[in-house]
Design an enzyme around this catalytic site. Sequence first.
Site, PDB file in Angstrom:
ATOM      1  CB  ALA A   1      -0.931  -0.011   1.213  1.00 15.69           C
ATOM      2  CB  ALA A   2       2.228   3.457   1.667  1.00 17.28           C
TER       3      ALA A   2
ATOM      4  CD  GLU B   1       8.063   2.215   6.598  1.00 18.02           C
ATOM      5  OE1 GLU B   1       8.673   1.384   7.272  1.00 18.02           O
ATOM      6  OE2 GLU B   1       7.178   1.891   5.780  1.00 18.02           O
ATOM      7  CG  ASN B   2      11.147   4.852   0.902  1.00 18.81           C
ATOM      8  OD1 ASN B   2      11.634   3.801   1.276  1.00 18.81           O
ATOM      9  ND2 ASN B   2      10.372   4.941  -0.160  1.00 18.81           N
TER      10      ASN B   2
ATOM     11  CD  GLU C   1       3.205   3.704   5.081  1.00 20.94           C
ATOM     12  OE1 GLU C   1       4.444   3.706   5.190  1.00 20.94           O
ATOM     13  OE2 GLU C   1       2.518   2.676   5.218  1.00 20.94           O
TER      14      GLU C   1
ATOM     15  CD  GLU D   1       5.523  -2.164   9.402  1.00 26.29           C
ATOM     16  OE1 GLU D   1       4.413  -1.589   9.417  1.00 26.29           O
ATOM     17  OE2 GLU D   1       6.426  -1.854   8.594  1.00 26.29           O
TER      18      GLU D   1
END
Length: 1030
Positions: free
Chosen positions: A410-411, A413-414, A447, A469
Amino acid sequence: MLCSLYSHILNSKPPPPPLLPPLLLKPSHAALISSSPFAMGLNDSSPGAMRNGRGLSDQWAESVVVRPRTTERHITVHKRLVLGFALSILTLIIVTAVAVVLSVRFEECGSGRDRDGSAGESGSRGSARLNGSRGERTGERGDEEAVQPWRNSRLPGTVRPRHYDLRLAVYMDNFTFSGEVSIELECVNATRFIVLHTDRLEVRKGFMRVHRHFPFPANQMYVVVLHRELKPMRLYRLNVSFDAAIEDELLGFFRSSYTLQRERRYLAVTQFSPIHARKAFPCFDEPVYKATFSLSLHHDPQYTSLSNMPVESSSLSDEDGWTTNRFARTPRMSTYYLAWAVCNFTYRETQSDAGVTIRLYARPDAISSGAGDYALHITKRLLGFYQDYFKVQYSLPKLDLLAVPKHPYAAMENWGLSVFVEQKILLDAEVSSSSYQMELTMVVVHEICHQWFGDLVTPVWWEDVWLKEGFAHFFEYVGTDFLFPKWNMEKQRFLTDVLHEVMLLDGLSSSHPISQEVEQATDIDRVFDWIAYKKVSRITLRKVWTDMFAVVFQDYLLSHMYSNAARNDLWSKLSEAMRSEGRDIDIGEMMDRWTLQMGYPVVTISKNQSEQLPTHYITINQEHFLYGQSEVRKNNSLQWQVPLTVAVGNASSICSESLIWINNKTETHRVSEMDGNTWLLGNINQTGYFRVNYDLQNWKLLIQQLHSNPQVNLSVSVAGLIDDAFNLARAGYLPQGVPLQLIGYLPEETSFLPWHAASRALYQLDKLLDRTDEYRLFSDYVLKQVASRYHQMGWPTNGPGAEGNVLQASYQTEELQRELIMLACSFGNKQCHRQAVAYISDWISSNKNRIPPNIRDIVYCTGVSLMDEDVWEFIWMKFHSSNAVSEKKILLEALTCSDNTFLLNRLLNLSLTSDLVPEQDVIDVIIHVGRNPQGRNLAWKYFREKWDVLNSRYGEALFMNSKLISGVTEFLNTERELNELKEFIQSSGVGAGPALPRALEVVEGNVRWHRLHRRQFYQWLRKPLSQTIG
């Protein structure tokens, strides 16, 4: 292949001028110069050898210069000397060649001695054999080489990176890139080896000033063997040049595309988590090896480049006219949080109250339509919320949100450049439902939380991935409540969307602990499942959540910022906070039972039946809950520290709850005095991570209570009661009629949460029964429970032919209304079907979509299933013409609802063999066809036939592969399908991680339920409703 690609690069476009020597190892302050394509060495040359060499040259110079050359004798002597010198050189060359051959033979023996790639003891045994043959001549150097640290699955830790200077040239015309990385290394322990990660990179080869170098593909490592040891506490620099392809898959540095004004455009973006940075540059690709990064990107000027940090300088090359963007140096971070993208997106921008620049980048048409404005707005608010909550400032000067057409998750988080798949960040307010908005909101909240839990403080190793997480998942609900308090997410949807979902998975014998040992790279992806994301949200945070927990978070973040942490670091912070409040609790000891053991208990509460004890005593028993209940009896050794809240009540009142800690298998505890009409209710509001069972008499009293006065109990507790009852019956702990009789009170229920819990449970049963001959008995029973409340709530607007009330509803009311419409249409309510058909017909005739956004998915699916092929073609056409990502998603899912197997088969084939269905949506198409009873066999057959194609496309992205496998198999329930699954696993199931064994257990459970419980289930449905539990 990579060689030819690199050749094509050189012929097609000139690379940027060399910025670094292609490969070089040197002490940071030593003067070592090399221009070879692959050169390493230490500035520790052999002075003795050099002196001798210079001396010999001087002697020859003297003899040539000062000796007379006029006589024949002198000339003859000179010729003899020259001949002698030539013979000496020839002898030296021959000896050197022999030595090299022997060395290679020795290295081949060394590399072949442990063919299984094992480390540790195997390496030591090999070392003994080799040293025995060479005696003491090998010394420590031979011992170290014999150990072969590259055979370990983890890096040896003898050197660690401090800084990467990474320079890339990106060629979007042929989807390749070339790079140069200069890594500043600190030597921790003396070593002759530098072992780092590479995968699918072609390191440019050439003459080397090192002993040797080679890849070790089994562990995705590259090994450099030096002539001399690196010295501890000294800094060195390793330079490597490499080439690679920008892959058409979803990991490493990969490409994607979209269409704008009928023109296909391309972009390239990174996805490095968990172990894919090594696909883009040589690096120490483990979380604990944090370093700073300086990045330069050289590319065609028609593209924009992004990275974690702002652009520090930008220039145009005189040689090729290309742009070089150099980005500012990052803080210390793990390799998998480094990110970059090359695209031609546009953006919208805002600033946080603290001055952080926030931009959302997306397709130009999405930006111009305002589809990114919502996410941009809530991100600004969330940065402020988290900074205030954690009392730790966001660390970077900017935060970019990048919406890409396809992504494995889904995404991601860089740090400073969070990447989202479009469906999880772009919102068209006019066509998106409230549920879509809620899901998108929670993804963004998740995120942004990772910018602290994950980016700033990173787990030491993947076994504790839940440290980031689990926190981020919990804050999905806390952060969403901050944004929209009326949604009441933390108290409402957390229960059904987190707890109930993860307990389904964790009740399998193939489950695993939250913290699980991870050794091989292939094992890492399996820790990224709902156990790590959702289970920890309940057992860790809910168990110890107090007002002081925010202080614990702050202390934890400040103590480990720009570094790594393990679970014991968190437990120690919690224990310190408890002691500061005068409570001497060892959090680590308590929590290890929940994090290091798989599964959860079922706690059975029984009223005391002994004449020796008065009636205000209860007996409590705990055992490991498993859906395969017989397996519990085989291994009943697990036990937990269970915080059990208990309330007692009767038809007119309920007593305040009490907390009981359960530490043993069986315990007796005192509660309020009870009589024959007093019921017990455990795990109030389901705050504990376990199920509760009762004796049948107590179940009867609870059911009578709900039927006579449902408002006595909180809706949260009733939702938990419903979920426990259905799952206890599914596992064989309860008669099948208990949960069915329990939900008989629902026509009187006005709260969303119990309805939502019941709907989820009924959906699971529906998929077990939808191909049975007596299915109508079940669907009619459900419709009896739904009908009165459905008609009372009506539809959200008066569309054409509408037969309901117009409601300007609150969020919870709107969600309840949607739930009732979905149940009514799914189980065959005629009025619901007429309304859906009327909406679709009006849309087709007027070409105006007047269907309320919140129920469009229900109406689309119902219309496609009831109406003819022309409606399917109409929805297919709208799917291709729509630009709103949320609308495209539900239109595509609606196409899977058809009863026409020809159309379903056509859709399956189109999804995988054409560009008509986006690549990231193929999995959803197969799964949704499988959920359709008319398409289940089609999807199952298609999945097996196309497994090689699917596995090659999604195999490395195990999260996607696991989603596909579970989605296609979870509702298989016949002996034939079970045997087919076993045959498939035996023949083709390699490389799917834990998903296939888990799927096998689920299907075995489905078949077992049919064999043991289906007859009893239908027998109860035939009984008059007035009969009691039996």
